[in-house]
Design an enzyme around this catalytic site. Structure first.
Site, PDB file in Angstrom:
ATOM      1  N   ASP A 261       0.848  -1.197   0.000  1.00  0.00           N
ATOM      2  CA  ASP A 261       0.000   0.000   0.000  1.00  0.00           C
ATOM      3  C   ASP A 261       0.885   1.249   0.000  1.00  0.00           C
ATOM      4  O   ASP A 261       0.615   2.228   0.691  1.00  0.00           O
ATOM      5  CB  ASP A 261      -0.958   0.009   1.192  1.00  0.00           C
ATOM      6  CG  ASP A 261      -2.078   1.027   1.055  1.00  0.00           C
ATOM      7  OD1 ASP A 261      -2.161   1.689  -0.002  1.00  0.00           O
ATOM      8  OD2 ASP A 261      -2.873   1.170   2.001  1.00  0.00           O
ATOM      9  N   HIS A 265       3.385  10.779   0.005  1.00  0.00           N
ATOM     10  CA  HIS A 265       2.869  12.145   0.142  1.00  0.00           C
ATOM     11  C   HIS A 265       4.050  13.071   0.401  1.00  0.00           C
ATOM     12  O   HIS A 265       5.134  12.629   0.797  1.00  0.00           O
ATOM     13  CB  HIS A 265       1.885  12.249   1.314  1.00  0.00           C
ATOM     14  CG  HIS A 265       0.657  11.416   1.160  1.00  0.00           C
ATOM     15  ND1 HIS A 265      -0.351  11.744   0.280  1.00  0.00           N
ATOM     16  CD2 HIS A 265       0.260  10.271   1.772  1.00  0.00           C
ATOM     17  CE1 HIS A 265      -1.310  10.834   0.356  1.00  0.00           C
ATOM     18  NE2 HIS A 265      -0.957   9.934   1.246  1.00  0.00           N
TER      19      HIS A 265
END
Length: 365
Positions: A261, A265
């Site tokens: 996953d 960011h």
């Protein structure tokens, strides 16, 4: 597989759940940076989620992503299309028949499909084109503004919690729909003990259900949380009983795949504290070392089982065929995880300072 002089040679790794922000969010990650990180870490194949702008919900929008992949990818990248238009988790479905020849499957990752009738029809259409639903299972009405697990840490520190039911309740519903439709169904990033039990029972009944979890859910719990957005992901870190159930599921075959996953960011987006930071951590460059060091090297699972979880099972689920690339890992030399050394543009993850083995070295002959 071979082992000699501190090296193991295994089939290249496969990750069924990666976010390569590229299209529309290149300040987080590019196809080039993400696939360079993956290749250096021993991956040959990545399956990428549709959290993009534009969302790959039509052939035209998918082509935007495919053009970047063709130009920049350093490993094989297999995109998922969204399930719903705009990846909204509700409303109109995508054109499964048109998209299926060009994508690995269909996912609204980041959102659960909220309406039962919508998911039922999605499964029917997916089954008709012999594809797979890759589901983020989450009931929006049960979130109640939460952002970490609804447990002891949230209570002690005044945070709003996400209940376990928000995950397993939708898995329960979707397994029932699989039973009606026969659609192949892969559950993303499971994190609760109830999810493990539901999937174990579905497999016992012979349903075409597979699932994944990630290293952070096997190695960390809510007790490890800090007041830092680098520990924030969705689903959140759960309790010890959940972690123990996931390990049991990994041991008994309920869990098919260890995915990352990988969700990059910017540091600004991850340094706003637990409440306000973006969900998601990176994992491509830490997954194999963490799993080898804390599960294989400690005798909890065998290297063969880890290869199933991180390579061969994913290949089988997605129909990739036999591996054509083999990679070497140094499993004797220890090193410290340090995000400053990552090739990924994303740096935020909770494992900085952990001592591990399992760095990829020169390619196998």
């Amino acid at each position: 597989m071979q082992k000699s002089q501190g090296l193991v040679t295994i089939p290249a790794l496969v990750d069924l759940h990666v976010h390569l922000s590229g299209s529309g969010f290149s300040y987080k990650e590019t196809i080039y940076s993400g696939t360079m990180a993956a290749g250096t870490a021993g991956y040959s194949d990545l399956f990428t989620m549709p959290n993009l702008n534009p969302v790959p919900d039509t052939l035209e929008h998918l082509q935007t992503q495919m053009d970047i992949i063709q130009r920049d990818a350093q490993v094989s990248v297999h995109p998922y299309a969204s399930i719903t238009m705009g990846q909204r988790g509700m409303g109109d479905l995508v054109d499964f028949e048109t998209l299926a020849p060009y994508v690995a499957g269909f996912s609204d990752d980041g959102r659960g499909v909220q309406e039962e009738d919508t998911m039922l029809e999605a499964m029917r259409r997916c089954k008709a084109v012999d594809s797979i639903i890759v589901a983020h299972c989450e009931v929006d009405s049960l979130l109640r503004g939460g952002y970490i697990h609804e447990g002891r840490y949230a209570q002690m520190h005044g945070h709003r919690g996400i209940c376990s039911e928000s995950e397993w309740k939708e898995i329960e519903r979707d397994i029932r729909l699989v039973e009606q439709t026969g659609c192949r169904f892969h559950v993303c990033h499971i994190s609760t003990k109830e999810s493990v039990s539901l999937i174990r029972e579905a497999k016992r009944r012979g349903l075409p259900v597979t699932c994944e979890t990630a290293p952070h859910y096997l190695l960390l719990t809510e007790n490890d949380l800090r007041e830092n957005g680098w520990w924030k992901m969705n689903p959140p870190l759960r309790g010890e009983a959940d972690r123990d159930a996931l390990i049991e599921g990994m041991l008994d075959g309920t869990i098919d795949v260890i995915a990352t996953d990988h969700a990059p960011h910017s540091l600004e987006e991850k340094n706003r504290g637990l409440e306000k930071s973006a969900y998601g951590i990176v994992g491509l460059e830490t997954a194999f070392p963490l799993m080898y060091t804390y599960f294989v090297d400690k005798g909890i699972i065998t290297l063969d089982r880890l290869v199933e979880l991180m390579s061969t099972n994913g290949r089988k689920i997605m129909g990739l065929g036999k591996p054509t690339e083999w990679v070497n890992f140094d499993v004797e030399t220890e090193y410290v995880i340090d995000h400053h050394n990552f090739l990924s543009m994303g740096k935020a993850q909770p494992f900085d300072g952990w001592l591990v083995k399992g760095r990829r070295v020169q390619d196998a002959e």
